[in-house]
Scaffold this active site. Structure first.
Site, PDB file in Angstrom:
ATOM      1  N   CYS A 265      -5.791 -18.022  -6.822  1.00  7.39           N
ATOM      2  CA  CYS A 265      -6.867 -18.445  -8.306  1.00  7.39           C
ATOM      3  C   CYS A 265      -8.132 -18.185  -7.498  1.00  7.39           C
ATOM      4  O   CYS A 265      -8.691 -18.384  -6.787  1.00  7.39           O
ATOM      5  CB  CYS A 265      -6.584 -19.931  -7.619  1.00  7.39           C
ATOM      6  SG  CYS A 265      -7.892 -20.820  -8.986  1.00  7.39           S
TER       7      CYS A 265
ATOM      8  N   THR B 106      -1.276   7.264   6.341  1.00  8.36           N
ATOM      9  CA  THR B 106      -2.417   6.784   5.714  1.00  8.36           C
ATOM     10  C   THR B 106      -3.478   8.053   5.997  1.00  8.36           C
ATOM     11  O   THR B 106      -3.385   8.380   7.284  1.00  8.36           O
ATOM     12  CB  THR B 106      -2.903   4.979   5.997  1.00  8.36           C
ATOM     13  OG1 THR B 106      -3.625   4.968   5.937  1.00  8.36           O
ATOM     14  CG2 THR B 106      -3.048   5.612   8.301  1.00  8.36           C
TER      15      THR B 106
ATOM     16  N   TYR C 296      -1.585  -5.397 -12.126  1.00 13.01           N
ATOM     17  CA  TYR C 296      -0.375  -5.767 -10.724  1.00 13.01           C
ATOM     18  C   TYR C 296       1.094  -5.697 -11.157  1.00 13.01           C
ATOM     19  O   TYR C 296       1.598  -6.104 -10.063  1.00 13.01           O
ATOM     20  CB  TYR C 296      -1.434  -6.741 -10.442  1.00 13.01           C
ATOM     21  CG  TYR C 296      -2.777  -6.219  -8.729  1.00 13.01           C
ATOM     22  CD1 TYR C 296      -2.046  -5.323  -8.043  1.00 13.01           C
ATOM     23  CD2 TYR C 296      -3.921  -6.013  -9.482  1.00 13.01           C
ATOM     24  CE1 TYR C 296      -2.823  -5.572  -7.392  1.00 13.01           C
ATOM     25  CE2 TYR C 296      -5.051  -5.925  -8.894  1.00 13.01           C
ATOM     26  CZ  TYR C 296      -4.618  -5.608  -7.544  1.00 13.01           C
ATOM     27  OH  TYR C 296      -5.669  -5.101  -6.794  1.00 13.01           O
TER      28      TYR C 296
ATOM     29  N   HIS D  70      -3.652  -6.376   3.672  1.00 16.46           N
ATOM     30  CA  HIS D  70      -4.221  -6.694   2.046  1.00 16.46           C
ATOM     31  C   HIS D  70      -3.671  -6.992   1.458  1.00 16.46           C
ATOM     32  O   HIS D  70      -3.437  -7.591   0.112  1.00 16.46           O
ATOM     33  CB  HIS D  70      -4.387  -5.058   2.146  1.00 16.46           C
ATOM     34  CG  HIS D  70      -5.904  -4.107   3.114  1.00 16.46           C
ATOM     35  ND1 HIS D  70      -5.792  -2.243   2.555  1.00 16.46           N
ATOM     36  CD2 HIS D  70      -5.709  -4.177   3.651  1.00 16.46           C
ATOM     37  CE1 HIS D  70      -6.087  -1.565   3.011  1.00 16.46           C
ATOM     38  NE2 HIS D  70      -6.971  -3.171   3.847  1.00 16.46           N
TER      39      HIS D  70
ATOM     40  N   GLN E 274      -1.352  -2.050   5.729  1.00 12.40           N
ATOM     41  CA  GLN E 274      -1.815  -2.007   4.716  1.00 12.40           C
ATOM     42  C   GLN E 274      -1.239  -2.312   2.910  1.00 12.40           C
ATOM     43  O   GLN E 274      -1.829  -3.024   2.135  1.00 12.40           O
ATOM     44  CB  GLN E 274      -2.762  -0.949   4.779  1.00 12.40           C
ATOM     45  CG  GLN E 274      -3.780  -0.560   5.858  1.00 12.40           C
ATOM     46  CD  GLN E 274      -4.112   1.177   5.980  1.00 12.40           C
ATOM     47  OE1 GLN E 274      -5.790   1.600   5.405  1.00 12.40           O
ATOM     48  NE2 GLN E 274      -4.121   1.953   6.733  1.00 12.40           N
TER      49      GLN E 274
ATOM     50  N   ASP F  39       2.646  -4.007  -0.743  1.00 16.31           N
ATOM     51  CA  ASP F  39       4.278  -4.133  -1.433  1.00 16.31           C
ATOM     52  C   ASP F  39       5.328  -5.240  -0.048  1.00 16.31           C
ATOM     53  O   ASP F  39       4.934  -5.125   1.054  1.00 16.31           O
ATOM     54  CB  ASP F  39       4.879  -3.203  -1.589  1.00 16.31           C
ATOM     55  CG  ASP F  39       5.150  -1.210  -0.110  1.00 16.31           C
ATOM     56  OD1 ASP F  39       5.678  -2.472   0.662  1.00 16.31           O
ATOM     57  OD2 ASP F  39       4.830  -0.236  -0.111  1.00 16.31           O
TER      58      ASP F  39
ATOM     59  N   ARG G 210       2.492  -2.852 -10.933  1.00 13.93           N
ATOM     60  CA  ARG G 210       2.716  -2.633  -9.507  1.00 13.93           C
ATOM     61  C   ARG G 210       3.788  -2.850  -9.137  1.00 13.93           C
ATOM     62  O   ARG G 210       4.024  -2.988  -8.602  1.00 13.93           O
ATOM     63  CB  ARG G 210       1.319  -2.543  -9.074  1.00 13.93           C
ATOM     64  CG  ARG G 210      -0.075  -1.369  -9.301  1.00 13.93           C
ATOM     65  CD  ARG G 210      -1.153  -1.581  -7.921  1.00 13.93           C
ATOM     66  NE  ARG G 210      -1.280  -1.231  -7.275  1.00 13.93           N
ATOM     67  CZ  ARG G 210      -1.212  -0.927  -6.194  1.00 13.93           C
ATOM     68  NH1 ARG G 210      -2.759  -1.651  -6.129  1.00 13.93           N
ATOM     69  NH2 ARG G 210      -1.347  -0.947  -4.588  1.00 13.93           N
TER      70      ARG G 210
HETATM   71  P1  NAD Z   1      -4.032   6.283   0.425  1.00 12.34           P
HETATM   72  O1  NAD Z   1      -3.392   6.422  -0.696  1.00 12.34           O
HETATM   73  O2  NAD Z   1      -5.593   6.219   0.384  1.00 12.34           O
HETATM   74  O3  NAD Z   1      -3.371   7.657   1.206  1.00 12.34           O
HETATM   75  C1  NAD Z   1      -2.350   7.583   1.364  1.00 12.34           C
HETATM   76  C2  NAD Z   1      -1.551   8.888   2.274  1.00 12.34           C
HETATM   77  O4  NAD Z   1       0.120   9.069   2.655  1.00 12.34           O
HETATM   78  C3  NAD Z   1      -2.232  10.297   2.532  1.00 12.34           C
HETATM   79  O5  NAD Z   1      -2.898  10.583   3.699  1.00 12.34           O
HETATM   80  C4  NAD Z   1      -1.189  10.930   1.986  1.00 12.34           C
HETATM   81  O6  NAD Z   1      -1.189  12.124   2.968  1.00 12.34           O
HETATM   82  C5  NAD Z   1      -0.079  10.350   2.871  1.00 12.34           C
HETATM   83  N1  NAD Z   1       1.359  10.399   2.210  1.00 12.34           N
HETATM   84  C6  NAD Z   1       1.766  10.771   0.929  1.00 12.34           C
HETATM   85  N2  NAD Z   1       3.273  11.253   0.722  1.00 12.34           N
HETATM   86  C7  NAD Z   1       3.616  10.487   2.264  1.00 12.34           C
HETATM   87  C8  NAD Z   1       4.100  10.454   2.611  1.00 12.34           C
HETATM   88  N3  NAD Z   1       6.209  11.189   1.617  1.00 12.34           N
HETATM   89  N4  NAD Z   1       5.272  10.601   3.693  1.00 12.34           N
HETATM   90  C9  NAD Z   1       4.377   9.839   5.022  1.00 12.34           C
HETATM   91  N5  NAD Z   1       2.470  10.213   4.534  1.00 12.34           N
HETATM   92  C10 NAD Z   1       2.234  10.377   2.671  1.00 12.34           C
HETATM   93  O7  NAD Z   1      -3.044   5.199   1.205  1.00 12.34           O
HETATM   94  P2  NAD Z   1      -4.117   4.425   2.373  1.00 12.34           P
HETATM   95  O8  NAD Z   1      -4.020   4.611   3.403  1.00 12.34           O
HETATM   96  O9  NAD Z   1      -2.645   3.014   2.125  1.00 12.34           O
HETATM   97  O10 NAD Z   1      -4.282   3.436   1.774  1.00 12.34           O
HETATM   98  C11 NAD Z   1      -5.059   2.643   0.729  1.00 12.34           C
HETATM   99  C12 NAD Z   1      -5.372   1.749  -0.057  1.00 12.34           C
HETATM  100  O11 NAD Z   1      -3.885   1.423  -0.612  1.00 12.34           O
HETATM  101  C13 NAD Z   1      -4.869   0.369   0.976  1.00 12.34           C
HETATM  102  O12 NAD Z   1      -5.792  -0.716   1.399  1.00 12.34           O
HETATM  103  C14 NAD Z   1      -3.377   0.454   0.513  1.00 12.34           C
HETATM  104  O13 NAD Z   1      -3.232  -1.580   0.036  1.00 12.34           O
HETATM  105  C15 NAD Z   1      -3.462   0.949  -0.571  1.00 12.34           C
HETATM  106  N6  NAD Z   1      -1.858   0.868  -1.195  1.00 12.34           N
HETATM  107  C16 NAD Z   1      -1.023   0.251  -0.671  1.00 12.34           C
HETATM  108  C17 NAD Z   1      -0.207   0.647  -1.336  1.00 12.34           C
HETATM  109  C18 NAD Z   1       1.266   0.295  -1.697  1.00 12.34           C
HETATM  110  O14 NAD Z   1       1.409  -1.425  -0.790  1.00 12.34           O
HETATM  111  N7  NAD Z   1       2.652   1.225  -1.194  1.00 12.34           N
HETATM  112  C19 NAD Z   1      -0.241   1.968  -2.955  1.00 12.34           C
HETATM  113  C20 NAD Z   1      -1.555   2.463  -3.263  1.00 12.34           C
HETATM  114  C21 NAD Z   1      -2.131   1.887  -2.483  1.00 12.34           C
END
Ligand code: NAD
Length: 258
Positions: free
Chosen positions: A127, A196, A68, A119, A101, A104, A71
């Site tokens: 804690c 998503t 984390y 999320h 979701q 960031d 990240r």
């Molecule tokens: P996911 O990783 O499952 O899916 C990402 C989606 O984004 C895919 O459908 C992909 O095709 C699409 N994508 C890729 N590049 C793109 C672009 N340039 N423009 C538009 N779409 C694009 O992510 P999710 O659906 O958010 O779910 C998974 C979990 O991942 C969530 O719970 C989230 O908390 C977590 N997550 C968050 C971050 C962050 O905070 N930035 C990063 C990674 C994962």
């Protein structure tokens, strides 16, 4: 013939209330990898879904805390992209609630004011033992793309280990955030679902609830994540390209009270 993006722009032009539902894909072009992107370097051999659980933290808190912090460092280096900024533009003329979701803070840094985090947030650890959020940030150490395993700081109250304030797999969503998100979703005219994959539940219910409540649903994603119908539209492409293009097509009719 009207293109899909023009049809969607007309729908949004007529809409008063919009929910923008975002996932990791909206932050991809800010340099934050999604779960589907291959990881590089020291993290390449780890599966994020296996690091993001309470049992992973119990088994190896230093590994999870190090993940984390890595990240967090990525997010600190990132800037909001054109998609985050276009959503702020849209909110100047319409009621826009962002339901994200993402953990960031790029929506807030772009200037969005009504943002619901389903999320949690990378910025606010809590804690693991007593669940309190410490008053002071324990991040004095600007970490460590190098660091694989880093011991988490301790809770100032109970000396338990601090964990990131995010929702892990198998955990409930924050009740108040979920309730607000559902309320906004049931009351919107159009829901834009951006970046998503729609596989993480219950968050993935949001577009379904919008559709059941009579809203139009628009998916913006390079992948075809839904089937088009009379009330569901897909704009295939990257968020940083599609969202600004869409917002620039929407009439400047001001639907918010002056
Ligand atoms: P996911 O990783 O499952 O899916 C990402 C989606 O984004 C895919 O459908 C992909 O095709 C699409 N994508 C890729 N590049 C793109 C672009 N340039 N423009 C538009 N779409 C694009 O992510 P999710 O659906 O958010 O779910 C998974 C979990 O991942 C969530 O719970 C989230 O908390 C977590 N997550 C968050 C971050 C962050 O905070 N930035 C990063 C990674 C994962």
């Amino acid at each position: 013939m009207t293109s899909t993006i023009e049809a969607v722009a007309t729908l949004i032009g007529d809409a008063k209330r919009i929910v923008v539902f975002t996932g990791a894909g909206i932050s991809a072009e800010s340099g934050i990898p999604t779960f589907r992107d291959p990881l590089t370097g020291i993290w390449a051999r780890h599966d994020p879904e296996k690091l993001e659980t309470a049992s992973a933290f119990r088994a190896d808190a230093a590994l999870v805390w190090g993940w984390y912090l890595w990240r967090r460092a990525q997010v600190a280096r990132a800037e909001p992209n054109a998609a985050h900024l276009a959503i702020v533009q849209l909110a100047k003329t319409r009621e826009v609630t962002v339901v994200t979701q993402n953990i960031d803070d790029l929506h807030e840094r772009a200037g969005s004011t009504d943002v619901i985090h389903l999320h949690g947030s990378l910025a606010q650890p809590k804690c693991f033992a007593c669940h309190r959020i410490p008053a002071e940030q324990p991040f004095e150490n600007p970490i460590a793309s190098e660091g694989l395993r880093i011991e988490p700081p301790r809770c100032p109250r109970c000396k338990g280990k601090l964990r990131p304030g995010v929702v892990w797999f198998g955990e409930d969503l924050p009740a108040a955030a979920w309730k607000r998100a559902i309320l906004a979703t049931k009351g919107c005219d159009v829901l834009l679902s951006i970046g998503t994959s729609g596989v993480v539940f219950p968050a993935a219910e949001i577009p379904i609830i919008a559709q059941q409540s009579g809203a139009y649903v628009v998916h913006i994603n390079p992948a075809p994540v839904a089937h088009q119908s009379s009330r569901v539209f897909c704009l295939i492409g990257r968020a940083a390209e599609q969202v600004p293009a869409l917002v620039s097509l929407i009439g400047s009719t001001h639907l918010l009270p002056h």
